[in-house]
Write a protein that holds these residues in place. Structure first.
Motif, PDB file in Angstrom:
ATOM      1  N   GLY A  10       0.804  -1.209   0.000  1.00 46.84           N
ATOM      2  CA  GLY A  10       0.000   0.000   0.000  1.00 46.84           C
ATOM      3  C   GLY A  10       0.836   1.259   0.000  1.00 46.84           C
ATOM      4  O   GLY A  10       2.024   1.237  -0.362  1.00 46.84           O
ATOM      5  N   ASN A  11       0.224   2.371   0.405  1.00 47.38           N
ATOM      6  CA  ASN A  11       0.925   3.653   0.423  1.00 47.38           C
ATOM      7  C   ASN A  11       1.875   3.710   1.622  1.00 47.38           C
ATOM      8  O   ASN A  11       2.008   2.743   2.381  1.00 47.38           O
ATOM      9  N   ALA A  12       2.519   4.850   1.807  1.00 44.53           N
ATOM     10  CA  ALA A  12       3.554   4.960   2.837  1.00 44.53           C
ATOM     11  C   ALA A  12       3.023   4.704   4.241  1.00 44.53           C
ATOM     12  O   ALA A  12       3.789   4.376   5.150  1.00 44.53           O
ATOM     13  N   ASN A  13       1.725   4.834   4.434  1.00 39.29           N
ATOM     14  CA  ASN A  13       1.143   4.642   5.762  1.00 39.29           C
ATOM     15  C   ASN A  13       1.180   3.193   6.237  1.00 39.29           C
ATOM     16  O   ASN A  13       0.925   2.924   7.419  1.00 39.29           O
ATOM     17  N   VAL A  14       1.482   2.254   5.330  1.00 38.11           N
ATOM     18  CA  VAL A  14       1.578   0.849   5.768  1.00 38.11           C
ATOM     19  C   VAL A  14       2.889   0.586   6.504  1.00 38.11           C
ATOM     20  O   VAL A  14       3.055  -0.469   7.121  1.00 38.11           O
ATOM     21  N   LEU A  15       3.823   1.526   6.451  1.00 35.30           N
ATOM     22  CA  LEU A  15       5.104   1.370   7.137  1.00 35.30           C
ATOM     23  C   LEU A  15       4.912   1.610   8.635  1.00 35.30           C
ATOM     24  O   LEU A  15       4.472   2.685   9.051  1.00 35.30           O
ATOM     25  N   THR A  16       5.250   0.620   9.434  1.00 37.08           N
ATOM     26  CA  THR A  16       4.978   0.656  10.871  1.00 37.08           C
ATOM     27  C   THR A  16       6.270   0.654  11.674  1.00 37.08           C
ATOM     28  O   THR A  16       7.108  -0.247  11.534  1.00 37.08           O
ATOM     29  N   TYR A  17       6.431   1.666  12.515  1.00 36.30           N
ATOM     30  CA  TYR A  17       7.576   1.758  13.417  1.00 36.30           C
ATOM     31  C   TYR A  17       7.258   0.959  14.665  1.00 36.30           C
ATOM     32  O   TYR A  17       6.285   1.226  15.366  1.00 36.30           O
ATOM     33  N   PRO A 297      14.542  10.561  10.826  1.00 35.43           N
ATOM     34  CA  PRO A 297      14.710   9.524  11.849  1.00 35.43           C
ATOM     35  C   PRO A 297      13.932   8.284  11.451  1.00 35.43           C
ATOM     36  O   PRO A 297      12.964   8.359  10.682  1.00 35.43           O
ATOM     37  N   LEU A 298      14.327   7.147  11.990  1.00 39.60           N
ATOM     38  CA  LEU A 298      13.707   5.878  11.613  1.00 39.60           C
ATOM     39  C   LEU A 298      12.187   5.909  11.782  1.00 39.60           C
ATOM     40  O   LEU A 298      11.453   5.383  10.942  1.00 39.60           O
ATOM     41  N   LYS A 299      11.703   6.541  12.837  1.00 36.99           N
ATOM     42  CA  LYS A 299      10.259   6.554  13.084  1.00 36.99           C
ATOM     43  C   LYS A 299       9.486   7.374  12.054  1.00 36.99           C
ATOM     44  O   LYS A 299       8.259   7.263  11.974  1.00 36.99           O
ATOM     45  N   GLU A 300      10.188   8.175  11.235  1.00 37.76           N
ATOM     46  CA  GLU A 300       9.534   8.973  10.196  1.00 37.76           C
ATOM     47  C   GLU A 300       9.815   8.445   8.792  1.00 37.76           C
ATOM     48  O   GLU A 300       9.800   9.178   7.813  1.00 37.76           O
ATOM     49  N   THR A 301      10.053   7.139   8.690  1.00 41.02           N
ATOM     50  CA  THR A 301      10.344   6.513   7.398  1.00 41.02           C
ATOM     51  C   THR A 301       9.220   6.743   6.391  1.00 41.02           C
ATOM     52  O   THR A 301       9.475   6.921   5.198  1.00 41.02           O
TER      53      THR A 301
END
Length: 321
Positions: A10-17, A297-301
């Motif tokens: 999906g879009n970038a929002n599927v990336l989970t920190y 930062p990693l949390k803002e991937t």
């Protein structure tokens, strides 16, 4: 450890920190404490699912710069070595594991930001220029997407190699000054490049064209490729296949060459080591460099991915652990 993973395409929002288990090494592998990783367009394509079915949870990321944390017996590496590497299962994490054959030491004079920006784009660019296309100083070459990561590296390496004329293409002229500053002699858009190349070569065409876009750009490239010229195809960021007629090849004595860094990492990793040593030396000496557009930062991937997709940046996007 902290990592960024996804459970669906999906879009970038599927990336989970999130928190995940720290990986363990196997035979002839090393554990690396990551300092930075880079975002490559291949990460975007893999995230949205253009490469078929995925195995979830999935971690993205092709390359990393950091410090060796753990090694196996008789390893050529030692704890504390500063390295760049192509990890086994993604690089969006505080710790990654990589095969020894895909880990390369870097000198203290090379900072981690530049080190993280270089592995994929510089090793690929060097191989494309010197091994795949075998560009000569007397050549006129075309570099598509010259403002992107690989394109900007190709321009610099071609300039350093003394190539006669470097023509770069861009999506819009906002990147023209950036590409010229890197070393391009002429910059044009995808809409006009075929005519511009023929004009710049008095109708003869370019000796080598580097195509990472495919689709319509491939056909237009053949229209301005010289007799006995070489079209190097190493990507398809357009998402569309290029069309090539056999009559465009045999009667003009043109060459078509394809290359994939991913395939080479998997099938012939030893081929990359001498190239990595050469580009590390060039970066450490300051002969070439990669502009860093922004560090997240990693949390803002997810924000890093959104910026890459916008194409509204110049240089490399990095993620700091």
């Amino acid at each position: 450890m902290k990592a960024v993973i996804q459970y669906e395409f999906g879009n970038a929002n599927v990336l989970t920190y999130t928190e995940v288990d720290k990986p363990t090494i196997g035979e002839k592998e090393v554990l690396i404490k990551a300092a930075y990783t880079s975002v490559n367009y291949a990460d975007i394509k893999k995230r949205v699912g253009n490469k078929g079915k995925g195995k979830f949870p999935l971690m993205l990321g092709l390359d990393v710069a950091g410090v060796v944390e753990e090694v196996g017996p008789r390893s050529p590496f030692s704890v504390g070595d500063r390295v760049i590497a192509f990890p086994n299962n993604g690089s969006y994490a505080e710790y990654v594991v990589a095969k020894e054959s895909l880990v390369y030491k870097i000198p203290d004079s090379l900072g981690f930001e530049q080190a993280a920006a270089m592995p994929t784009v510089s090793i690929l660019s060097y191989m494309l220029l010197h091994e795949i296309a075998q560009v000569k100083p007397s050549d006129t070459i075309v570099i598509h997407s010259a403002g992107g990561g690989v394109g900007s590296m190709l321009v610099q390496l071609a300039k350093h190699a003394g190539v006669n004329k470097i023509i770069g293409t861009v999506g819009n002229f906002a990147k023209a000054s950036y590409v010229k500053k890197l070393g391009a002699d002429v910059v044009c858009t995808y809409e006009t490049f075929s005519e511009e190349v023929l004009k710049e070569t008095n109708g003869a065409g370019a000796h080598v064209i580097f195509d990472s876009i495919a689709g319509e750009v491939t056909g237009q490239s053949l229209e301005c490729l010289a007799f006995y010229g070489t079209l190097v195809q190493f990507g398809n960021s357009s998402g569309k296949a290029g069309t090539i007629r056999t009559s465009d090849v045999h009667s003009s004595c043109r060459n078509l060459r394809g290359f994939s860094l991913g395939t080479t990492r998997e099938r012939d990793p030893e081929r990359l080591k001498p190239v990595a040593e050469k580009v590390i030396e060039r970066f450490a000496s300051g002969e070439v460099s990669i502009p860093i557009a922004q560090v997240f930062p990693l949390k803002e991937t997810a924000l890093a991915h959104q910026l890459v997709e916008s194409r509204q940046y110049q240089g490399k996007i990095l993620i700091k652990m």
